[in-house]
Design a protein around this motif. Sequence first.
Motif, PDB file in Angstrom:
ATOM      1  N   LEU A   1      -8.904 -11.745 -13.741  1.00 20.80           N
ATOM      2  CA  LEU A   1      -9.170 -11.797 -12.315  1.00 20.80           C
ATOM      3  C   LEU A   1      -9.708 -13.160 -11.898  1.00 20.80           C
ATOM      4  N   HIS A   2      -9.329 -13.585 -10.691  1.00 21.81           N
ATOM      5  CA  HIS A   2      -9.908 -14.774 -10.075  1.00 21.81           C
ATOM      6  C   HIS A   2     -11.196 -14.370  -9.357  1.00 21.81           C
ATOM      7  N   HIS A   3     -12.132 -15.315  -9.242  1.00 21.06           N
ATOM      8  CA  HIS A   3     -13.428 -14.957  -8.666  1.00 21.06           C
ATOM      9  C   HIS A   3     -13.347 -14.611  -7.179  1.00 21.06           C
ATOM     10  N   SER A   4     -12.217 -14.881  -6.528  1.00 22.68           N
ATOM     11  CA  SER A   4     -12.054 -14.495  -5.128  1.00 22.68           C
ATOM     12  C   SER A   4     -11.597 -13.050  -4.970  1.00 22.68           C
ATOM     13  N   THR A   5     -11.392 -12.333  -6.057  1.00 28.68           N
ATOM     14  CA  THR A   5     -10.972 -10.931  -6.004  1.00 28.68           C
ATOM     15  C   THR A   5     -11.974 -10.111  -5.199  1.00 28.68           C
ATOM     16  N   SER A   6     -11.480  -9.201  -4.370  1.00 24.52           N
ATOM     17  CA  SER A   6     -12.370  -8.365  -3.560  1.00 24.52           C
ATOM     18  C   SER A   6     -12.943  -7.227  -4.391  1.00 24.52           C
ATOM     19  N   THR A   7     -14.000  -6.617  -3.858  1.00 28.50           N
ATOM     20  CA  THR A   7     -14.612  -5.481  -4.546  1.00 28.50           C
ATOM     21  C   THR A   7     -13.644  -4.311  -4.650  1.00 28.50           C
ATOM     22  N   VAL A   8     -12.845  -4.079  -3.594  1.00 28.29           N
ATOM     23  CA  VAL A   8     -11.863  -2.986  -3.617  1.00 28.29           C
ATOM     24  C   VAL A   8     -10.810  -3.234  -4.692  1.00 28.29           C
ATOM     25  N   ALA A   9     -10.353  -4.481  -4.838  1.00 29.02           N
ATOM     26  CA  ALA A   9      -9.361  -4.793  -5.867  1.00 29.02           C
ATOM     27  C   ALA A   9      -9.948  -4.628  -7.254  1.00 29.02           C
ATOM     28  N   LEU A  10     -11.258  -4.815  -7.378  1.00 31.02           N
ATOM     29  CA  LEU A  10     -11.900  -4.697  -8.686  1.00 31.02           C
ATOM     30  C   LEU A  10     -12.090  -3.250  -9.095  1.00 31.02           C
TER      31      LEU A  10
ATOM     32  N   LEU B   1     -20.136  -7.939  -9.252  1.00 32.66           N
ATOM     33  CA  LEU B   1     -20.628  -7.852 -10.629  1.00 32.66           C
ATOM     34  C   LEU B   1     -21.427  -6.570 -10.850  1.00 32.66           C
ATOM     35  N   GLU B   2     -22.255  -6.208  -9.875  1.00 25.67           N
ATOM     36  CA  GLU B   2     -23.056  -4.991 -10.045  1.00 25.67           C
ATOM     37  C   GLU B   2     -22.188  -3.735  -9.998  1.00 25.67           C
ATOM     38  N   ALA B   3     -21.013  -3.825  -9.364  1.00 25.31           N
ATOM     39  CA  ALA B   3     -20.108  -2.674  -9.334  1.00 25.31           C
ATOM     40  C   ALA B   3     -19.577  -2.336 -10.722  1.00 25.31           C
ATOM     41  N   LEU B   4     -19.701  -3.267 -11.658  1.00 27.29           N
ATOM     42  CA  LEU B   4     -19.223  -3.032 -13.020  1.00 27.29           C
ATOM     43  C   LEU B   4     -20.139  -2.107 -13.808  1.00 27.29           C
ATOM     44  N   ARG B   5     -21.381  -2.004 -13.393  1.00 25.39           N
ATOM     45  CA  ARG B   5     -22.395  -1.403 -14.263  1.00 25.39           C
ATOM     46  C   ARG B   5     -22.098   0.056 -14.621  1.00 25.39           C
TER      47      ARG B   5
ATOM     48  N   GLU C   1     -20.295   4.470 -18.327  1.00 25.06           N
ATOM     49  CA  GLU C   1     -19.677   5.796 -18.389  1.00 25.06           C
ATOM     50  C   GLU C   1     -18.190   5.774 -18.706  1.00 25.06           C
ATOM     51  N   GLY C   2     -17.536   4.610 -18.593  1.00 25.25           N
ATOM     52  CA  GLY C   2     -16.111   4.551 -18.877  1.00 25.25           C
ATOM     53  C   GLY C   2     -15.255   5.234 -17.837  1.00 25.25           C
ATOM     54  N   GLU C   3     -15.762   5.358 -16.605  1.00 21.77           N
ATOM     55  CA  GLU C   3     -15.025   6.047 -15.540  1.00 21.77           C
ATOM     56  C   GLU C   3     -15.428   5.464 -14.197  1.00 21.77           C
ATOM     57  N   VAL C   4     -14.471   5.432 -13.270  1.00 20.80           N
ATOM     58  CA  VAL C   4     -14.735   5.014 -11.895  1.00 20.80           C
ATOM     59  C   VAL C   4     -14.565   6.229 -10.991  1.00 20.80           C
ATOM     60  N   ARG C   5     -15.569   6.504 -10.170  1.00 22.52           N
ATOM     61  CA  ARG C   5     -15.502   7.608  -9.209  1.00 22.52           C
ATOM     62  C   ARG C   5     -15.582   7.024  -7.805  1.00 22.52           C
ATOM     63  N   LEU C   6     -14.549   7.282  -7.020  1.00 21.70           N
ATOM     64  CA  LEU C   6     -14.438   6.717  -5.677  1.00 21.70           C
ATOM     65  C   LEU C   6     -14.405   7.852  -4.668  1.00 21.70           C
ATOM     66  N   ALA C   7     -15.438   7.929  -3.850  1.00 16.06           N
ATOM     67  CA  ALA C   7     -15.515   8.962  -2.816  1.00 16.06           C
ATOM     68  C   ALA C   7     -14.902   8.426  -1.536  1.00 16.06           C
ATOM     69  N   ARG C   8     -13.910   9.119  -1.011  1.00 22.32           N
ATOM     70  CA  ARG C   8     -13.237   8.734   0.213  1.00 22.32           C
ATOM     71  C   ARG C   8     -13.106   9.946   1.130  1.00 22.32           C
TER      72      ARG C   8
ATOM     73  N   GLN D   1     -12.902  -3.266 -22.392  1.00 25.22           N
ATOM     74  CA  GLN D   1     -13.801  -4.266 -22.955  1.00 25.22           C
ATOM     75  C   GLN D   1     -13.924  -5.408 -21.954  1.00 25.22           C
ATOM     76  N   LEU D   2     -15.140  -5.673 -21.547  1.00 27.44           N
ATOM     77  CA  LEU D   2     -15.402  -6.730 -20.572  1.00 27.44           C
ATOM     78  C   LEU D   2     -15.633  -8.051 -21.296  1.00 27.44           C
ATOM     79  N   VAL D   3     -14.917  -9.085 -20.874  1.00 25.47           N
ATOM     80  CA  VAL D   3     -15.142 -10.440 -21.362  1.00 25.47           C
ATOM     81  C   VAL D   3     -15.467 -11.309 -20.158  1.00 25.47           C
ATOM     82  N   MET D   4     -16.633 -11.916 -20.155  1.00 26.13           N
ATOM     83  CA  MET D   4     -17.028 -12.816 -19.082  1.00 26.13           C
ATOM     84  C   MET D   4     -17.171 -14.225 -19.643  1.00 26.13           C
TER      85      MET D   4
END
Length: 478
Positions: free
Chosen positions: A271-280, A314-318, A323-330, A342-345
């Motif tokens: 990812l490029h650092h201009s990526t939005s939170t929604v795209a992440l 960055l904090e959205a990664l935590r 937990e190994g899962e993303v939960r999105l309430a809409r 695996q996260l590589v920074m």
Amino acid sequence: MALARTWSVALFGVDGVPVEIEADVGVGTVKTQLLGLPDAALHESKDRVKAAVRNSGHDWPSQRVTLGLSPATLPKNGSGYDLAIACVVLAAAKAIPGERLADTVLLGELALDGRVRAVRGVLPALLAARRSGLTEAVVPVDALSEAALVDGMTVHGATTLADVLAWLAGEGTLRHTTPPAAAPPPDGPDLADVIGQPEARWALEVAAAGGHHILLTGPPGTGKTMLAQRLAGLLPPLSPAEALGVTAVHSIAGLLSPETPLVATPPFVSLHHSTSTVALIGGGAGMAKPGAMSRAHRGVLFLDEAREFGTAKLEALRTALEEGEVRLARRDGIARYPARFQLVMATNPCPCAPPKDIDCVCLPAARRRYQSKLSGPLLDRVDLRVVMRPLTAMSNAEITSPEPTSTVRERVHKARTRATERWASHGWLTNAEVPGPALRRDYALPRHTTSVLDRALTTGALTGRGADRCLRVTWNVI
């Protein structure tokens, strides 16, 4: 009054719910009514389907048509119900036999001329249908290779609505295909290309062996990006169950191709650092779509220039790291997507980023402000942190040639096999997945080997999560 029914599937994340579609054709004002919480795209299907039916050589009923999508309280999204609606209405109007429809799942969008267009999420939809006991399905021919990955179902591929109607009437056949074989993994970048950096190479191998997250810090041009790009090549191929899980996410994201429908190798997402939170993390109107974290499931997510991403992203990664899962309430519900990556920074040590640290011209306050962009709670979830060496003349004249990816991969595979066998009774696949209480209680190391951790905990240099992280890494090297 005439009634017919068939099946389709509503997707919520990678979870699918079979939807029973009923059609009633009877007396009353000439009107087509769609019930069951359809969205705008599904509401428009009435006009698409009418045109497709007429252009396929059939007449739309000149009576009142009532369509019910059950469960009625479940929101229905997208255009994938078109094919099922067209067939069930014609069956209710007695234009075609409806016996085969009752136990068949139909997926596909209809063009105005009757062509059956591909839709996203065919694989997870059919997996959900199979769990519900349905054994036959009709899908767009472009999605046939993807649908063939589902064992235990008879899958037919359709090019046009007319072909499907002829098949339902017993006057024609639809296309079939066998499950595609996994394509050999493409040759990726080789670890032998990385000059020097023995500590970073060793850390990358340990990260691959245990499934750990890693932070690479160093001046520009020292090989941070090169190392990150080579991590996916060190990971073992995905198991059949893992491959289906990864492929299901990529199917919903619309990333599969008919030539290679099965994702059998760990994905690499950069990812490029201009990526939005929604795209992440994922998102979108209605039901949320998967983001980069879910597309990197069972693979590698690489954030180059990590400190430039911004605190919110960055904090959205935590949560996903934990937990190994993303939960999105809409509005339409909660979508759950797997995100065990695996996260590589990679990051520079300071804003000016000189080749050598002694040449830094940043003020102390600016340096601290730059480094604080990676918060303590986030870094507490990163297992390995490596400071890269500046390149020197000695780095370019190594006595021995660097090890290639194939050699390191063999050691990683052996380490992963040992870990899988060690934790088999618990269901954990890598050392990074083992919870801290199990490490301390059931697999406690000798007291004298953990004395350094005890002192760090006493002095406050290490948190409890950090101590668990050290224990997980230790299991890769003992």
